[in-house]
Design an enzyme around this catalytic site. Structure first.
Site, PDB file in Angstrom:
ATOM      1  N   GLU A 106     -65.089  59.769  22.508  1.00  0.00           N
ATOM      2  CA  GLU A 106     -65.078  59.756  21.039  1.00  0.00           C
ATOM      3  C   GLU A 106     -63.647  60.783  20.417  1.00  0.00           C
ATOM      4  O   GLU A 106     -63.391  61.771  20.777  1.00  0.00           O
ATOM      5  CB  GLU A 106     -66.182  60.615  20.331  1.00  0.00           C
ATOM      6  CG  GLU A 106     -66.007  60.284  18.885  1.00  0.00           C
ATOM      7  CD  GLU A 106     -67.355  61.325  18.100  1.00  0.00           C
ATOM      8  OE1 GLU A 106     -67.635  62.278  18.448  1.00  0.00           O
ATOM      9  OE2 GLU A 106     -67.973  60.732  17.434  1.00  0.00           O
ATOM     10  N   LYS A 114     -76.689  75.785   7.513  1.00  0.00           N
ATOM     11  CA  LYS A 114     -75.436  76.230   7.989  1.00  0.00           C
ATOM     12  C   LYS A 114     -74.491  75.248   7.753  1.00  0.00           C
ATOM     13  O   LYS A 114     -74.423  74.049   8.697  1.00  0.00           O
ATOM     14  CB  LYS A 114     -75.633  76.536   9.270  1.00  0.00           C
ATOM     15  CG  LYS A 114     -74.633  77.847   9.829  1.00  0.00           C
ATOM     16  CD  LYS A 114     -73.173  77.437   9.765  1.00  0.00           C
ATOM     17  CE  LYS A 114     -72.712  76.686  10.960  1.00  0.00           C
ATOM     18  NZ  LYS A 114     -71.349  76.428  10.813  1.00  0.00           N
ATOM     19  N   CYS A 148     -68.939  59.049  11.940  1.00  0.00           N
ATOM     20  CA  CYS A 148     -69.605  59.079  13.273  1.00  0.00           C
ATOM     21  C   CYS A 148     -69.901  57.440  13.652  1.00  0.00           C
ATOM     22  O   CYS A 148     -70.053  56.999  14.628  1.00  0.00           O
ATOM     23  CB  CYS A 148     -70.968  59.767  13.292  1.00  0.00           C
ATOM     24  SG  CYS A 148     -72.056  59.484  11.883  1.00  0.00           S
ATOM     25  N   GLU A 175     -78.427  63.874  15.484  1.00  0.00           N
ATOM     26  CA  GLU A 175     -77.690  62.766  15.043  1.00  0.00           C
ATOM     27  C   GLU A 175     -75.985  63.307  15.566  1.00  0.00           C
ATOM     28  O   GLU A 175     -75.388  64.065  15.021  1.00  0.00           O
ATOM     29  CB  GLU A 175     -77.603  62.536  13.552  1.00  0.00           C
ATOM     30  CG  GLU A 175     -78.942  62.139  12.801  1.00  0.00           C
ATOM     31  CD  GLU A 175     -78.816  61.973  11.554  1.00  0.00           C
ATOM     32  OE1 GLU A 175     -78.029  62.178  10.695  1.00  0.00           O
ATOM     33  OE2 GLU A 175     -79.938  61.588  11.092  1.00  0.00           O
TER      34      GLU A 175
HETATM   35  P1  NAD Z   1     -69.434  70.169  15.641  1.00  0.00           P
HETATM   36  O1  NAD Z   1     -70.554  69.753  16.668  1.00  0.00           O
HETATM   37  O2  NAD Z   1     -68.384  70.701  16.077  1.00  0.00           O
HETATM   38  O3  NAD Z   1     -69.966  70.753  14.515  1.00  0.00           O
HETATM   39  C1  NAD Z   1     -71.298  71.009  13.898  1.00  0.00           C
HETATM   40  C2  NAD Z   1     -72.005  71.966  13.085  1.00  0.00           C
HETATM   41  O4  NAD Z   1     -72.462  72.664  14.346  1.00  0.00           O
HETATM   42  C3  NAD Z   1     -70.946  72.934  12.506  1.00  0.00           C
HETATM   43  O5  NAD Z   1     -71.490  73.434  11.500  1.00  0.00           O
HETATM   44  C4  NAD Z   1     -70.663  74.062  13.409  1.00  0.00           C
HETATM   45  O6  NAD Z   1     -70.351  75.469  12.833  1.00  0.00           O
HETATM   46  C5  NAD Z   1     -72.332  74.136  14.176  1.00  0.00           C
HETATM   47  N1  NAD Z   1     -72.071  74.686  15.821  1.00  0.00           N
HETATM   48  C6  NAD Z   1     -71.017  74.535  16.629  1.00  0.00           C
HETATM   49  N2  NAD Z   1     -71.463  75.141  17.851  1.00  0.00           N
HETATM   50  C7  NAD Z   1     -72.811  75.430  17.373  1.00  0.00           C
HETATM   51  C8  NAD Z   1     -73.677  76.023  18.284  1.00  0.00           C
HETATM   52  N3  NAD Z   1     -73.522  76.435  19.596  1.00  0.00           N
HETATM   53  N4  NAD Z   1     -74.816  76.693  17.647  1.00  0.00           N
HETATM   54  C9  NAD Z   1     -75.061  76.263  16.509  1.00  0.00           C
HETATM   55  N5  NAD Z   1     -74.282  75.664  15.866  1.00  0.00           N
HETATM   56  C10 NAD Z   1     -73.181  75.343  16.152  1.00  0.00           C
HETATM   57  O7  NAD Z   1     -69.198  68.735  14.948  1.00  0.00           O
HETATM   58  P2  NAD Z   1     -68.102  68.395  13.798  1.00  0.00           P
HETATM   59  O8  NAD Z   1     -66.889  68.526  14.437  1.00  0.00           O
HETATM   60  O9  NAD Z   1     -68.349  69.281  12.623  1.00  0.00           O
HETATM   61  O10 NAD Z   1     -68.374  66.967  13.496  1.00  0.00           O
HETATM   62  C11 NAD Z   1     -67.870  65.946  14.041  1.00  0.00           C
HETATM   63  C12 NAD Z   1     -69.108  65.389  15.061  1.00  0.00           C
HETATM   64  O11 NAD Z   1     -70.084  65.051  14.476  1.00  0.00           O
HETATM   65  C13 NAD Z   1     -68.462  63.938  15.752  1.00  0.00           C
HETATM   66  O12 NAD Z   1     -68.868  64.335  17.219  1.00  0.00           O
HETATM   67  C14 NAD Z   1     -69.294  62.930  15.040  1.00  0.00           C
HETATM   68  O13 NAD Z   1     -69.707  61.898  15.731  1.00  0.00           O
HETATM   69  C15 NAD Z   1     -70.507  63.779  14.739  1.00  0.00           C
HETATM   70  N6  NAD Z   1     -71.455  63.299  13.639  1.00  0.00           N
HETATM   71  C16 NAD Z   1     -72.442  62.218  14.009  1.00  0.00           C
HETATM   72  C17 NAD Z   1     -73.081  61.731  12.909  1.00  0.00           C
HETATM   73  C18 NAD Z   1     -74.536  61.038  13.189  1.00  0.00           C
HETATM   74  O14 NAD Z   1     -75.059  60.537  12.156  1.00  0.00           O
HETATM   75  N7  NAD Z   1     -74.766  60.698  14.505  1.00  0.00           N
HETATM   76  C19 NAD Z   1     -72.642  62.161  11.692  1.00  0.00           C
HETATM   77  C20 NAD Z   1     -71.470  62.686  11.319  1.00  0.00           C
HETATM   78  C21 NAD Z   1     -70.753  63.330  12.370  1.00  0.00           C
END
Ligand code: NAD
Length: 487
Positions: A391, A179, A289, A255
Site C-alpha cells: 500500500e 485519539k 483507504c 478498518e
Molecule cells: P496509522 O496506523 O499510522 O495511525 C492511525 C492512528 O493510530 C493514529 O492516531 C496513530 O497515532 C495511532 N497509533 C499508531 N500506533 C499506535 C499504537 N501502537 N497504539 C495505539 N495507537 C497507535 O495510520 P495513518 O497513517 O494515520 O492512516 C493511513 C492508514 O489508514 C492507511 O493504511 C489506510 O489504508 C488506513 N485507512 C483505512 C481505512 C479503512 O476504512 N479501512 C480508512 C482510512 C485509512
C-alpha cells in the site's frame, strides 16, 4: 474557537492544557498552524475515568429517545458551524474545500443523524420455545452498551472517520475516548465544543491528543477500563493494538489498509470508467483507504485507457484548499510525502514506464515547502513488484492489461489485502459474477465511494476485522444479552 491555535485535550467536558505540546503543520506551506497539547498517561487515565463515570451517571440513565435527540442536535450544530469545520479540516489536511465541503463535513454530521435514527428503530429478537421442557418459554434479546470505547483515528478523513465511530458508539449508549491522528487533531477539538453547546453530558465524549506506540494511543488501548477498541489505520498498527486488546479479552473493530484493484472491461462506458478510476486514484491526493492503486484494463482498451487516464492526471492542478481551480492538494505531512516519493523513485529504478508525473510539482515560493506531489501513473512492472504489492497511499497507480475474466479475478485477488474493488462493465451478469469472486468487503460497480450509511463497511483479509455501518455497527457497539423467561 475559530481563531484558537492551541488544541487542548477535551476531558470531562473541559479543555485541559498539558505541559508537553507538539506542532500541527499546514501541509500547503509546511508551517506550524497550531500547538497541540499532548495527553500523558495520567491525562488518558482521567479521560477514561470520566467516560466511565458518565456511563454510570447521566448518559447511562438517558432514554434512547433522549440520546437520539441530542445526537440530532450534534449533527445540526456541526452544520451550523459548517464553515469552521471546513476551514479547520482543510488547514490540517491541505485538502481542497471542494472535496471537504461535499464529503468530509456533511458526512461528519450525517454520521450522527443516521445512527440517531437507526437506534430508535432496532427490533429485538424473540423466540418462543416449543421443546417439552421449555414449552411456552420466551427468549428475548436485550442490547446494552458495551462501555467505554477507545476510538483511534487516522489523518486522511479525520472528521468523517472519527464520527463514523463516535456516532454509533454514542447512539448505542457508550461513552468514548478519542485519539485523533497527531497530524489532524483540529476537528476532534471543535467537536468537543459542539458537544458542550448542545448539552451532551461531560465525560461522554473525550479527546486525548498525542502519538501512537509508547504514547497516548498505547496508553489508551492498554488502559484496563477500556471495554472495546475501534481503530482505523494501517494494518501493522492494528496488529500492535490487537496485542493490547488481548489483555482483558477486549473486542476490536478494525478498518485497515488496502491495495485496491480497479477493473475495466472492454464493454465499460469508457468516459465514465476514466473519470471513475481517476477519482478513485487521485481524490484526496490518493490518501483514501478505498483508493485504487492497481488498475487492470481489458487488452483491447488498454493503450487508449492509459492515455485517457494520463490526460486526467495531468489536468489536476495542484493548489490551495480555498481555490476553486484546485484539482489536487498536498499530502498530509512531509513524512508521508517522502514515503510516497520513495515509491516513485523505486518504481523508476525497477524499470517502470512512467506515464505521467513521478515527482514534485513546481510551486510558488510561499508554498514551496508544502508537501506537494505529482499524480503518477506507471505501466510495465511485474505483479510481484513492491509497487504492486504494498500500500503506497499516494496519488498513483500501476496499469496492466488483461485478457479475460478469470485472469483479472486472479490478479485482483492476488494481494494480502481485501478492502474494496471497483469494476467497470455494462454487463449486469458479468458484474454479479465478478463481484462474487473478488475477495473484498465492498465492490463498487460503475461507481466508487458511493456510500449508503445503512450498509456494511469493512475489509476482508488484512484489511480489517468486523463490519461497521447501519445495524452492523450495533453488533460491535452493544452487548447482546438473552433473557429466557419461563412463564
Ligand atoms: P496509522 O496506523 O499510522 O495511525 C492511525 C492512528 O493510530 C493514529 O492516531 C496513530 O497515532 C495511532 N497509533 C499508531 N500506533 C499506535 C499504537 N501502537 N497504539 C495505539 N495507537 C497507535 O495510520 P495513518 O497513517 O494515520 O492512516 C493511513 C492508514 O489508514 C492507511 O493504511 C489506510 O489504508 C488506513 N485507512 C483505512 C481505512 C479503512 O476504512 N479501512 C480508512 C482510512 C485509512
Amino acid at each position: 474557537m475559530s481563531k484558537q491555535t492551541k488544541l487542548k485535550n477535551f476531558i470531562n467536558g473541559e479543555f485541559v492544557s498539558s505541559a508537553s505540546q507538539f506542532d500541527d503543520f499546514d501541509p500547503t506551506t509546511g508551517r506550524v498552524h497550531a500547538r497541540v497539547h499532548e495527553a500523558d498517561e495520567a491525562a488518558v487515565d482521567r479521560a477514561v475515568r470520566a467516560a466511565r463515570a458518565a456511563m454510570q451517571g447521566p448518559w447511562g440513565r438517558m432514554s434512547i429517545a433522549e440520546r437520539s435527540e441530542l445526537l440530532f442536535k450534534v449533527a445540526d450544530r456541526i452544520n451550523e458551524r459548517f464553515d469552521e469545520f471546513l476551514a479547520a479540516e482543510c488547514l490540517d489536511t491541505g485538502k481542497p474545500w471542494s472535496l471537504a465541503r461535499h464529503i468530509d463535513i456533511p458526512r461528519g454530521a450525517a454520521n450522527f443523524k443516521v445512527f440517531a435514527d437507526i437506534i430508535r428503530n432496532v427490533p429485538t429478537e424473540c423466540f418462543r420455545m416449543e421443546t417439552p421442557d421449555g414449552a411456552g418459554a420466551l427468549n428475548y434479546g436485550v442490547r446494552v452498551p458495551k462501555g467505554v470505547i477507545a476510538v483511534i483515528c487516522p489523518w486522511n478523513l479525520p472528521l468523517l472517520l472519527m464520527t463514523w465511530k463516535v456516532g454509533p458508539a454514542l447512539a448505542c449508549g457508550n461513552t468514548v475516548v478519542v485519539k485523533p491522528s497527531e497530524e489532524t487533531p483540529y476537528t476532534a477539538t471543535l467537536l468537543g465544543e459542539v458537544m458542550n453547546e448542545v448539552g451532551v453530558p461531560p465525560g461522554v465524549y473525550n479527546v486525548v491528543n498525542g502519538f501512537g506506540g509508547d504514547s497516548t494511543g498505547e496508553f489508551l488501548t492498554r488502559h484496563p477500563m477500556i471495554d472495546a477498541i475501534t481503530f482505523t489505520g494501517e494494518t501493522i498498527t492494528g496488529t500492535a493494538i490487537m496485542k493490547n486488546a488481548a489483555v482483558g479479552v477486549r473486542d476490536v473493530s478494525f478498518e485497515l489498509g488496502g491495495k485496491n484493484a480497479g477493473v475495466v472491461f472492454a464493454d465499460a462506458d469508457f468516459e465514465a470508467a476514466g473519470d471513475g478510476i481517476a477519482r478513485s486514484t487521485f481524490a484526496n491526493c490518493g490518501q483514501v483507504c478505498l483508493g485504487t492503486e492497481r488498475v487492470y484494463v481489458q487488452r483491447s482498451l488498454f493503450d487508449r485507457f492509459v492515455e485517457a487516464l494520463a490526460v486526467r492526471a495531468k489536468a489536476l492542478k495542484p493548489g490551495l484548499p480555498a481555490d476553486a481551480a484546485t484539482g489536487i492538494g498536498p499530502m498530509v505531512s512531509r513524512q508521508q510525502r517522502d514515503k510516497v516519493l520513495g515509491y516513485y523513485q523505486r518504481a523508476k529504478a525497477l524499470g517502470a514506464n512512467v506515464v505521467s508525473g513521478g515527482g514534485v510539482p513546481a510551486m510558488p515560493d510561499e508554498y514551496a515547502n508544502g508537501y506537494w506531489i505529482e499524480p503518477t501513473l506507471w505501466t510495465g512492472l511485474p505483479e510481484d513488484s513492491p509497487i504492486i504489492r504494498e500500500e503506497i497511499f499516494g496519488p498513483c497507480a500501476h496499469l496492466r492489461p488483461f485478457d479475460d475474466e478469470d485472469e483479472v479475478i486472479a490478479l485482483a485477488n492476488d494481494t494480502p489485502y481485501g478492502l474494496c474493488t471497483t469494476v467497470w462493465t455494462q454487463g449486469a451478469a458479468r458484474a454479479h459474477r465478478v463481484a462474487e469472486k473478488i475477495d473484498v468487503g465492498i465492490t463498487w460497480v460503475n461507481c466508487w465511494f458511493l456510500r449508503d450509511l445503512r450498509t456494511s463497511f469493512g475489509g476482508a483479509k488484512h484489511s480489517g476485522i468486523g463490519r461497521e455501518g447501519g445495524v452492523h455497527s450495533l453488533e460491535f457497539y452493544t452487548e447482546l444479552r438473552n433473557v429466557c423467561l419461563k412463564l
